[in-house]
Design a protein around this motif. Structure first.
Motif, short mmCIF file in Angstrom:
data_model
loop_
_atom_site.label_atom_id
_atom_site.label_comp_id
_atom_site.label_asym_id
_atom_site.label_seq_id
_atom_site.Cartn_x
_atom_site.Cartn_y
_atom_site.Cartn_z
N TYR A 219 41.91 53.46 55.00
CA TYR A 219 42.33 52.92 56.09
C TYR A 219 43.12 51.70 55.09
CZ TYR A 219 44.77 50.54 60.31
OH TYR A 219 45.53 50.17 60.87
N SER B 13 45.45 48.62 55.22
CA SER B 13 45.89 47.29 55.89
C SER B 13 47.01 47.17 56.53
CB SER B 13 45.29 46.12 55.09
OG SER B 13 43.68 45.81 55.05
N SER C 65 46.90 45.11 60.81
CA SER C 65 45.94 44.79 60.27
C SER C 65 45.30 43.75 61.50
CB SER C 65 45.50 44.06 59.16
OG SER C 65 44.59 43.70 58.35
N THR C 66 44.39 43.64 61.76
CA THR C 66 43.84 41.98 62.63
C THR C 66 42.10 42.27 62.23
OG1 THR C 66 43.32 43.21 64.74
CG2 THR C 66 45.60 43.22 64.07
N VAL D 262 39.60 45.97 62.11
CA VAL D 262 38.84 45.93 60.51
C VAL D 262 37.23 46.46 61.17
CG1 VAL D 262 37.62 44.76 59.05
CG2 VAL D 262 39.89 44.12 59.30
N MET E 188 38.35 50.83 53.59
CA MET E 188 39.97 49.94 54.00
C MET E 188 40.62 49.25 52.60
SD MET E 188 40.07 46.83 56.63
CE MET E 188 41.98 47.24 57.46
N VAL F 130 42.95 47.30 50.82
CA VAL F 130 44.22 45.61 50.37
C VAL F 130 45.09 45.65 49.32
CG1 VAL F 130 41.87 44.82 52.36
CG2 VAL F 130 42.18 44.49 49.24
N GLU G 203 44.92 40.49 53.36
CA GLU G 203 44.57 40.88 53.42
C GLU G 203 42.85 41.35 53.14
OE1 GLU G 203 48.29 44.17 54.18
OE2 GLU G 203 46.72 44.52 52.58
N ALA H 189 40.14 41.23 56.44
CA ALA H 189 39.16 42.48 56.21
C ALA H 189 37.13 42.16 56.45
CB ALA H 189 39.09 43.23 54.48
#
Length: 311
Positions: free
Chosen positions: A91, A93, A97-98, A102, A112, A114, A119, A123
């Protein structure tokens, strides 16, 4: 649909017969308008949300997010298993991204991606395992690399030669072995807007194919680095699979060449699959991309006489 009267408007832009109609191809599956005209998302009235939180307001339907994430993961899990391998779905970020997002990503088995210390910190705060995080970026600072190695991220994607020594030095100082991939600029011209293409010859991203063997040799010369494989990202908002097929054709011979001097367990072909932003868009299903990409990888591996890598 009726054409707009403006001569300056793009050819695809039309005025719908019903301006209140909701296009299911654009909005979340739970986005509906009730008999009174009130819009609801996930069964919650937008009017009530605005009354409570004010406007402008960004609203995310958790169930819809998770459903879409599962569709992508299942598409690649299924097609990869058919060619006797597995796939790692990341995914990005940068899309949103929150810490709550996450948690959704982690709970549904995705990795994830970043691209900055911020970021990365977010994460980690969201609770995803560090080993499922990949650090990207074509201008990583020494401090960002240090934070990534300290956290124990699953992979750092090398975007330039200077990063090899930096990652090796930091890993050595922490007595760690860091997994790395190398980003390849394949020269593939993705069928997307020119500002969204990231693998053309004049782009700042990645390393030219001709230079990769020498840099992989440098990576392998460091005991603190573990080379996972090649990474390619040809762009975003891509509606055609041809660019991905061409990437496979260009990267598989390089993958085989690198196998002659060491292990290359992975081949990461990136994402960038298009979505519908307007009613005129007709984005293919992710399952189509997954099937075509995996099929081409299996075909090329069979022709080259090598095992299918993790995708």
């Amino acid at each position: 649909m009726e054409k707009t009267a403006s001569e300056l408007a793009p050819s695809w832009l039309s005025i719908p017969k019903d301006v209140n109609a909701i296009s299911k191809s654009i909005w979340p599956a739970s986005f509906v308008r009730d008999a009174s005209g009130d819009v609801q998302v996930g069964g919650v009235s937008v009017a009530q949300l605005v009354a409570k939180y004010g406007s402008p307001l960004m609203v995310i339907d958790q169930a819809d997010f998770i459903s879409r994430a599962q569709v992508v993961k299942q598409a690649f899990d299924s097609t990869a298993s058919k060619i006797q391998t597995s796939a790692k779905v990341y995914y990005a970020s940068k899309s949103l991204s929150t810490t709550e997002v996450v948690k959704w990503v982690a709970a549904n088995g995705l990795n994830m991606d970043v691209c900055s210390a911020g970021e990365l910190a977010l994460a980690l705060a969201g609770g995803i395992e560090p080993g499922r995080i990949g650090l990207h970026g074509n201008n990583k600072s020494v401090s960002e690399i240090d934070e990534a190695v300290t956290a124990g991220v699953g992979a750092i994607v090398i975007d330039s030669e200077i990063e090899i020594e930096r990652i090796a030095s930091i890993s050595s100082s922490q007595n760690k072995i860091q997994n790395v991939r190398i980003r390849v600029n394949s020269g593939v011209h993705a069928f997307t807007h020119e500002y969204l293409a990231t693998s053309r010859e004049d782009q700042k991203f990645g390393i030219a194919i001709a230079d990769v063997p020498e840099l992989v040799a440098k990576i392998r010369s460091h005991s603190q680095l573990n080379f996972l494989g090649l990474h390619s990202h040809i762009g975003s908002q891509i509606f055609s699979v041809e660019g991905f097929i061409e990437s496979v054709k260009r990267l598989m011979p390089l993958h085989k060449l690198l196998l002659e001097t060491g292990s290359v367990p992975e081949l990461n072909l990136g994402g960038g699959f298009g979505i519908n932003y307007t009613a005129a868009d007709q984005a293919p299903e992710v399952s189509f991309f997954a099937s075509e990409i995996c099929s081409e990888v299996e075909k090329r591996c069979r022709e080259l006489g090598i095992e299918v890598p993790v995708l």
